[in-house]
Motif scaffolding. Structure first.
Motif, PDB file in Angstrom:
ATOM      1  N   ARG A   4       0.836  -1.224   0.000  1.00  0.00           N
ATOM      2  CA  ARG A   4       0.000   0.000   0.000  1.00  0.00           C
ATOM      3  C   ARG A   4       0.863   1.264   0.000  1.00  0.00           C
ATOM      4  O   ARG A   4       0.393   2.335  -0.365  1.00  0.00           O
ATOM      5  CB  ARG A   4      -0.950  -0.020   1.202  1.00  0.00           C
ATOM      6  CG  ARG A   4      -0.227   0.026   2.545  1.00  0.00           C
ATOM      7  CD  ARG A   4      -1.101  -0.395   3.711  1.00  0.00           C
ATOM      8  NE  ARG A   4      -0.326  -0.459   4.960  1.00  0.00           N
ATOM      9  CZ  ARG A   4       0.475  -1.447   5.292  1.00  0.00           C
ATOM     10  NH1 ARG A   4       0.644  -2.481   4.475  1.00  0.00           N
ATOM     11  NH2 ARG A   4       1.133  -1.431   6.442  1.00  0.00           N
ATOM     12  N   ALA A   5       2.124   1.143   0.426  1.00  0.00           N
ATOM     13  CA  ALA A   5       3.021   2.311   0.451  1.00  0.00           C
ATOM     14  C   ALA A   5       4.249   2.075  -0.424  1.00  0.00           C
ATOM     15  O   ALA A   5       5.332   2.578  -0.143  1.00  0.00           O
ATOM     16  CB  ALA A   5       3.439   2.610   1.881  1.00  0.00           C
TER      17      ALA A   5
ATOM     18  N   LEU B  97       8.215   8.297   3.450  1.00  0.00           N
ATOM     19  CA  LEU B  97       8.262   9.757   3.628  1.00  0.00           C
ATOM     20  C   LEU B  97       7.173  10.260   4.572  1.00  0.00           C
ATOM     21  O   LEU B  97       7.313  11.347   5.143  1.00  0.00           O
ATOM     22  CB  LEU B  97       8.180  10.444   2.260  1.00  0.00           C
ATOM     23  CG  LEU B  97       9.409  10.180   1.364  1.00  0.00           C
ATOM     24  CD1 LEU B  97       9.214  10.806  -0.017  1.00  0.00           C
ATOM     25  CD2 LEU B  97      10.698  10.722   2.007  1.00  0.00           C
TER      26      LEU B  97
ATOM     27  N   TYR C  43      20.396   1.840   7.235  1.00  0.00           N
ATOM     28  CA  TYR C  43      20.785   1.796   5.813  1.00  0.00           C
ATOM     29  C   TYR C  43      22.211   1.269   5.648  1.00  0.00           C
ATOM     30  O   TYR C  43      22.454   0.353   4.865  1.00  0.00           O
ATOM     31  CB  TYR C  43      20.605   3.168   5.142  1.00  0.00           C
ATOM     32  CG  TYR C  43      19.141   3.533   5.005  1.00  0.00           C
ATOM     33  CD1 TYR C  43      18.312   2.799   4.168  1.00  0.00           C
ATOM     34  CD2 TYR C  43      18.583   4.567   5.738  1.00  0.00           C
ATOM     35  CE1 TYR C  43      16.963   3.094   4.048  1.00  0.00           C
ATOM     36  CE2 TYR C  43      17.233   4.875   5.627  1.00  0.00           C
ATOM     37  CZ  TYR C  43      16.432   4.134   4.786  1.00  0.00           C
ATOM     38  OH  TYR C  43      15.089   4.410   4.682  1.00  0.00           O
TER      39      TYR C  43
ATOM     40  N   ALA D 234      13.161   3.034  -5.759  1.00  0.00           N
ATOM     41  CA  ALA D 234      13.515   4.448  -5.613  1.00  0.00           C
ATOM     42  C   ALA D 234      14.352   4.640  -4.350  1.00  0.00           C
ATOM     43  O   ALA D 234      14.198   3.904  -3.369  1.00  0.00           O
ATOM     44  CB  ALA D 234      12.242   5.294  -5.521  1.00  0.00           C
TER      45      ALA D 234
ATOM     46  N   THR E  28      14.724   4.759 -10.069  1.00  0.00           N
ATOM     47  CA  THR E  28      15.017   6.183  -9.903  1.00  0.00           C
ATOM     48  C   THR E  28      15.770   6.397  -8.590  1.00  0.00           C
ATOM     49  O   THR E  28      15.510   5.705  -7.594  1.00  0.00           O
ATOM     50  CB  THR E  28      13.720   7.037  -9.932  1.00  0.00           C
ATOM     51  OG1 THR E  28      14.063   8.399  -9.666  1.00  0.00           O
ATOM     52  CG2 THR E  28      12.688   6.585  -8.931  1.00  0.00           C
TER      53      THR E  28
HETATM   54  O1  T3D Z   1      17.057   9.838   7.406  1.00  0.00           O
HETATM   55  C1  T3D Z   1      16.494   9.270   6.489  1.00  0.00           C
HETATM   56  O2  T3D Z   1      15.555   8.514   6.656  1.00  0.00           O
HETATM   57  C2  T3D Z   1      16.969   9.543   5.077  1.00  0.00           C
HETATM   58  C3  T3D Z   1      16.884   8.355   4.246  1.00  0.00           C
HETATM   59  C4  T3D Z   1      16.599   8.452   2.959  1.00  0.00           C
HETATM   60  C5  T3D Z   1      16.528   7.249   2.090  1.00  0.00           C
HETATM   61  C6  T3D Z   1      15.596   7.426   0.914  1.00  0.00           C
HETATM   62  O3  T3D Z   1      15.183   6.428   0.409  1.00  0.00           O
HETATM   63  S1  T3D Z   1      15.187   9.007   0.395  1.00  0.00           S
HETATM   64  C7  T3D Z   1      14.099   8.715  -0.979  1.00  0.00           C
HETATM   65  C8  T3D Z   1      12.726   8.393  -0.521  1.00  0.00           C
HETATM   66  N1  T3D Z   1      11.881   7.954  -1.600  1.00  0.00           N
HETATM   67  C9  T3D Z   1      11.342   8.788  -2.481  1.00  0.00           C
HETATM   68  O4  T3D Z   1      11.562   9.981  -2.467  1.00  0.00           O
HETATM   69  C10 T3D Z   1      10.403   8.182  -3.497  1.00  0.00           C
HETATM   70  C11 T3D Z   1       9.038   8.811  -3.395  1.00  0.00           C
HETATM   71  N2  T3D Z   1       8.115   8.158  -4.284  1.00  0.00           N
HETATM   72  C12 T3D Z   1       8.077   8.414  -5.588  1.00  0.00           C
HETATM   73  O5  T3D Z   1       8.826   9.196  -6.131  1.00  0.00           O
HETATM   74  C13 T3D Z   1       7.039   7.679  -6.369  1.00  0.00           C
HETATM   75  O6  T3D Z   1       5.986   7.327  -5.512  1.00  0.00           O
HETATM   76  C14 T3D Z   1       7.625   6.392  -7.016  1.00  0.00           C
HETATM   77  C15 T3D Z   1       8.597   6.792  -8.135  1.00  0.00           C
HETATM   78  C16 T3D Z   1       8.330   5.502  -6.012  1.00  0.00           C
HETATM   79  C17 T3D Z   1       6.465   5.563  -7.633  1.00  0.00           C
HETATM   80  O7  T3D Z   1       5.664   6.393  -8.434  1.00  0.00           O
HETATM   81  P1  T3D Z   1       4.285   5.805  -8.990  1.00  0.00           P
HETATM   82  O8  T3D Z   1       3.650   6.891  -9.814  1.00  0.00           O
HETATM   83  O9  T3D Z   1       4.536   4.494  -9.656  1.00  0.00           O
HETATM   84  O10 T3D Z   1       3.407   5.470  -7.701  1.00  0.00           O
HETATM   85  P2  T3D Z   1       2.745   6.504  -6.685  1.00  0.00           P
HETATM   86  O11 T3D Z   1       1.323   6.666  -6.985  1.00  0.00           O
HETATM   87  O12 T3D Z   1       3.571   7.741  -6.564  1.00  0.00           O
HETATM   88  O13 T3D Z   1       2.935   5.688  -5.290  1.00  0.00           O
HETATM   89  C18 T3D Z   1       2.043   4.617  -4.930  1.00  0.00           C
HETATM   90  C19 T3D Z   1       1.716   4.774  -3.441  1.00  0.00           C
HETATM   91  O14 T3D Z   1       2.919   4.580  -2.699  1.00  0.00           O
HETATM   92  C20 T3D Z   1       1.214   6.196  -3.109  1.00  0.00           C
HETATM   93  O15 T3D Z   1       0.307   6.059  -2.040  1.00  0.00           O
HETATM   94  P3  T3D Z   1      -1.205   6.586  -2.214  1.00  0.00           P
HETATM   95  O16 T3D Z   1      -1.141   8.025  -2.587  1.00  0.00           O
HETATM   96  O17 T3D Z   1      -1.773   5.721  -3.329  1.00  0.00           O
HETATM   97  O18 T3D Z   1      -1.831   6.316  -0.871  1.00  0.00           O
HETATM   98  C21 T3D Z   1       2.467   6.875  -2.627  1.00  0.00           C
HETATM   99  O19 T3D Z   1       2.240   7.944  -1.748  1.00  0.00           O
HETATM  100  C22 T3D Z   1       3.148   5.721  -1.885  1.00  0.00           C
HETATM  101  N3  T3D Z   1       4.582   5.949  -1.781  1.00  0.00           N
HETATM  102  C23 T3D Z   1       5.475   5.898  -2.782  1.00  0.00           C
HETATM  103  N4  T3D Z   1       6.687   6.156  -2.304  1.00  0.00           N
HETATM  104  C24 T3D Z   1       6.545   6.392  -0.986  1.00  0.00           C
HETATM  105  C25 T3D Z   1       5.204   6.255  -0.637  1.00  0.00           C
HETATM  106  N5  T3D Z   1       4.763   6.435   0.605  1.00  0.00           N
HETATM  107  C26 T3D Z   1       5.667   6.763   1.532  1.00  0.00           C
HETATM  108  N6  T3D Z   1       6.974   6.902   1.277  1.00  0.00           N
HETATM  109  C27 T3D Z   1       7.453   6.723   0.039  1.00  0.00           C
HETATM  110  N7  T3D Z   1       8.775   6.800  -0.202  1.00  0.00           N
END
Ligand code: T3D
Length: 262
Positions: free
Chosen positions: A22-23, A66, A88, A111, A133
């Motif tokens: 879901r996330a 996030l 990590y 990602a 990505t």
């Molecule tokens: O101190 C620390 O913790 C720092 C550590 C950092 C490590 C990291 O990993 S930083 C990078 C974090 N990740 C991102 O920034 C990625 C964010 N997500 C996206 O850019 C996009 O969601 C994706 C490219 C991954 C996927 O896009 P898409 O269009 O295929 O799907 P979507 O509709 O955006 O996502 C589907 C669901 O997953 C959606 O939920 P909803 O709205 O249907 O309820 C979305 O919010 C959720 N989701 C995706 N990525 C995250 C997430 N929820 C929470 N955290 C996420 N990273």
């Protein structure tokens, strides 16, 4: 509540699946605890000779959760920064240091830290719908989970810079062409392909694989003389192993070797 990480064992193959579809299989503190524990258990279990890392649903792993991150930031929670070291870094070193092969079965979007996990594995096979990505700069972060080290070694520094600076999102064919993944298969065939690959590895010379993996990681950041010394140590250790002696005997007897992993 079901756990966010599911580990299953099939023969000598341990499959670790992140299970928060879901996330996008994003990582909360609780998920990270479970994931690190499963990685450490797989590393320590001598009966496990190959590991699969994968995700449930349409995502492999979207990196840091996030929503939780925003809440921790707002609360001034110190785990915002300590998680980089405690989770990590520890998880990436557990994957790369594990004395057995780890296969990333990339079933969907990956990602941020998720990309780091895929890069840290020894082999990567992707489903046709997988995307890749770095995502860090999108949330105004640099790189973690080994991405700055591992990604350029797979795809070259120019492409790594494009991914990190421009936030490019690659499809599976682009990832294959760049060397980020080793194989792309139809989504419907991915689980079978991952299982086939992992089973083949689990039936292989596990000690030799451990040294191959260690040699490649060592060579990634050293000079030729040091790499040669490391190779000498590896072969020296393996000459004394059962698998090596049995495999040489099998070759001479024109038989297929059976590897016991020692
Ligand atoms: O101190 C620390 O913790 C720092 C550590 C950092 C490590 C990291 O990993 S930083 C990078 C974090 N990740 C991102 O920034 C990625 C964010 N997500 C996206 O850019 C996009 O969601 C994706 C490219 C991954 C996927 O896009 P898409 O269009 O295929 O799907 P979507 O509709 O955006 O996502 C589907 C669901 O997953 C959606 O939920 P909803 O709205 O249907 O309820 C979305 O919010 C959720 N989701 C995706 N990525 C995250 C997430 N929820 C929470 N955290 C996420 N990273």
């Amino acid at each position: 509540d079901s756990p966010d990480v599911v580990a299953t064992t099939d023969g000598a193959v341990r499959t670790i699946r992140i299970d928060r579809p879901r996330a996008g299989n994003a990582l909360t503190l609780a998920t990270k605890d479970l994931l690190l524990g499963e990685l450490q258990r797989a590393a320590a279990d001598p009966a496990v000779r190959a590991v699969v890392l994968t995700g449930t649903g349409r995502a492999f792993c979207a990196g840091q959760d996030l929503r939780e991150h925003a809440a921790l930031l707002a609360a001034g929670d110190p785990r915002v920064s300590s998680t980089v070291r405690d989770f990590y870094n520890a998880a990436i070193l557990t994957i790369t240091g594990m004395r057995k092969p780890v296969v990333a079965v990339v079933n969907g979007v990956t990602a941020g830290a998720g990309l780091g996990f895929a890069c840290a594995c020894d082999l990567r096979v992707a489903g046709r719908s997988a995307t890749f990505t770095a995502a860090f700069a999108g949330v105004a972060l640099a790189a973690d989970s080994g991405v700055s080290f591992l990604l350029p070694r797979l795809v070259g520094s120019g492409r790594a810079s494009r991914m990190l600076l421009l936030g490019e999102r690659w499809d599976a064919d682009q990832a294959l062409a760049a060397g980020l993944v080793d194989a792309v298969v139809d989504d419907a065939d991915l689980a079978d392909e991952g299982r086939r690959l992992a089973t083949r590895l689990a039936e292989g010379p596990t000690e030799a694989f451990a040294w191959i993996k260690a040699s490649l990681h060592h060579a990634a950041s050293t000079d030729l003389a040091s790499a040669l010394s490391f190779e000498e140590a590896a072969q020296g250790a393996l000459f004394r192993g059962e698998d090596h002696r049995d495999a040489v005997a099998a070759f001479l007897a024109k038989q297929r070797p059976t590897y016991r992993g020692r």
